[in-house]
Design a protein around this motif. Structure first.
Motif, PDB file in Angstrom:
ATOM      1  N   UNK A  79      -1.913  -6.727  12.326  1.00 20.51           N
ATOM      2  CA  UNK A  79      -1.608  -8.109  11.933  1.00 20.51           C
ATOM      3  C   UNK A  79      -0.285  -8.227  11.195  1.00 20.51           C
ATOM      4  N   UNK A  80       0.282  -7.094  10.739  1.00 16.05           N
ATOM      5  CA  UNK A  80       1.506  -7.139   9.944  1.00 16.05           C
ATOM      6  C   UNK A  80       2.311  -5.867  10.205  1.00 16.05           C
ATOM      7  N   UNK A  81       3.585  -5.883   9.826  1.00 10.88           N
ATOM      8  CA  UNK A  81       4.399  -4.672   9.985  1.00 10.88           C
ATOM      9  C   UNK A  81       3.861  -3.540   9.106  1.00 10.88           C
ATOM     10  N   UNK A  98      -2.128  -3.822   8.111  1.00  8.78           N
ATOM     11  CA  UNK A  98      -3.358  -4.609   8.205  1.00  8.78           C
ATOM     12  C   UNK A  98      -3.705  -4.820   9.677  1.00  8.78           C
ATOM     13  N   UNK A  99      -4.988  -4.688   9.974  1.00 12.44           N
ATOM     14  CA  UNK A  99      -5.422  -4.825  11.368  1.00 12.44           C
ATOM     15  C   UNK A  99      -6.871  -5.309  11.384  1.00 12.44           C
ATOM     16  N   UNK A 113      -5.184   0.333   8.130  1.00  8.23           N
ATOM     17  CA  UNK A 113      -5.394   1.561   8.874  1.00  8.23           C
ATOM     18  C   UNK A 113      -4.054   2.283   9.016  1.00  8.23           C
ATOM     19  N   UNK A 114      -4.126   3.592   9.275  1.00  4.16           N
ATOM     20  CA  UNK A 114      -2.915   4.379   9.489  1.00  4.16           C
ATOM     21  C   UNK A 114      -2.334   4.066  10.861  1.00  4.16           C
ATOM     22  N   UNK A 115      -1.020   3.802  10.889  1.00  5.35           N
ATOM     23  CA  UNK A 115      -0.340   3.456  12.130  1.00  5.35           C
ATOM     24  C   UNK A 115       0.992   4.208  12.186  1.00  5.35           C
ATOM     25  N   UNK A 116       1.577   4.346  13.373  1.00  2.00           N
ATOM     26  CA  UNK A 116       2.925   4.908  13.474  1.00  2.00           C
ATOM     27  C   UNK A 116       3.953   4.019  12.782  1.00  2.00           C
ATOM     28  N   UNK A 122       0.597  -7.138  16.312  1.00  6.91           N
ATOM     29  CA  UNK A 122      -0.010  -7.450  17.605  1.00  6.91           C
ATOM     30  C   UNK A 122      -0.210  -6.233  18.482  1.00  6.91           C
ATOM     31  N   UNK A 123       0.188  -5.059  18.004  1.00 11.35           N
ATOM     32  CA  UNK A 123       0.013  -3.843  18.798  1.00 11.35           C
ATOM     33  C   UNK A 123      -1.418  -3.345  18.673  1.00 11.35           C
ATOM     34  N   UNK A 124      -1.881  -2.675  19.701  1.00 12.19           N
ATOM     35  CA  UNK A 124      -3.216  -2.074  19.708  1.00 12.19           C
ATOM     36  C   UNK A 124      -3.103  -0.607  19.294  1.00 12.19           C
TER      37      UNK A 124
END
Length: 227
Positions: A79-81, A98-99, A113-116, A122-124
């Motif tokens: 939902x956010x960078x 945030x997701x 959550x941990x993300x790259x 909007x990315x899955x």
């Protein structure tokens, strides 16, 4: 004609074992024993390290499998960078965003959550959740479990090796100090010509034995006495 028995040329067995060197000093035998015990200690350290590795893997691997069975992999939508965190893995900063996701069934959840690093809104992103849908860290893989077990065994082996090396160094230092003190004492007695109880049974030109009972290691040749 005189004939010699085959066993006549063999040196008599010493009290330290058959074929032992009768000229060896107790300090030399003690040094050999210390080195032998150090090798035995190293072998035991290797066995302990192998046992620690096997025990660590046998304990952690079932736990990892049990934890994996209670986790679920779901797809979350950011939902956010992403934002940098204080956590680092292999020297790299971890990022979170945030997701929202759904688990179990259509029950929706929102959280970080941990993300790259370059994840855009909007990315899955694939993530792990527990039975209640809460985000959790992934359980260690079989490779991670094996590496951790090897590290445990290595630390155990290295720790015991340091103890063995320290003990050998201390033992050899004590033996060297005793040998030096014994040599100085015997040399002082030899130079002063002090008569000892067992001096009458040896030539007058030979020095007294060392206090530990071994022969004095003096010049290569002693003056010969004429009959």
């Amino acid at each position: 004609m005189r004939t010699c028995s085959r066993h006549a040329a063999r040196p008599p067995p010493s009290r330290f074992g058959h074929g032992g060197n009768p000229l060896s000093r107790p300090a030399d035998r003690h040094r050999s024993q210390a080195v032998l015990m150090a090798f035995v200690g190293m072998a035991l350290a290797a066995l302990v390290g192998a046992g620690a590795t096997a025990a660590g893997y046998a304990t952690s691997h079932p736990q990892a499998l049990s934890a994996t069975s209670r986790l679920h992999r779901v797809n979350a939508v950011t939902l956010a960078p992403p934002q940098g965190t204080d956590l680092t893995v292999a020297g790299r900063t971890m990022y979170e965003a945030d997701a929202y996701w759904s688990w179990p069934g259509d029950q929706h959840h929102t959280g970080s959550i941990a993300v790259p690093r370059r994840t855009s809104p909007g990315s899955t992103v694939s993530t792990w959740v527990d039975d209640r849908g809460r985000p959790v860290a992934a359980s260690p893989s079989a490779t991670d479990t094996a590496v951790n077990a090897l590290l445990i065994g290595r630390f155990a082996f290295c720790g015991l090796t340091v103890l063995v090396a320290s003990g050998l160094t201390a033992r050899l230092a004590v033996l060297d100090r005793r040998a030096c003190d014994s040599w100085q004492s015997s040399w002082a007695l030899y130079e002063s010509g002090v008569a000892l109880p067992h001096r009458a049974s040896r030539p007058a030109d030979r020095p007294p034995p060392l206090p530990d009972g071994s022969a004095f290691q003096g010049p290569d040749r002693w003056p010969c006495t004429r009959g």
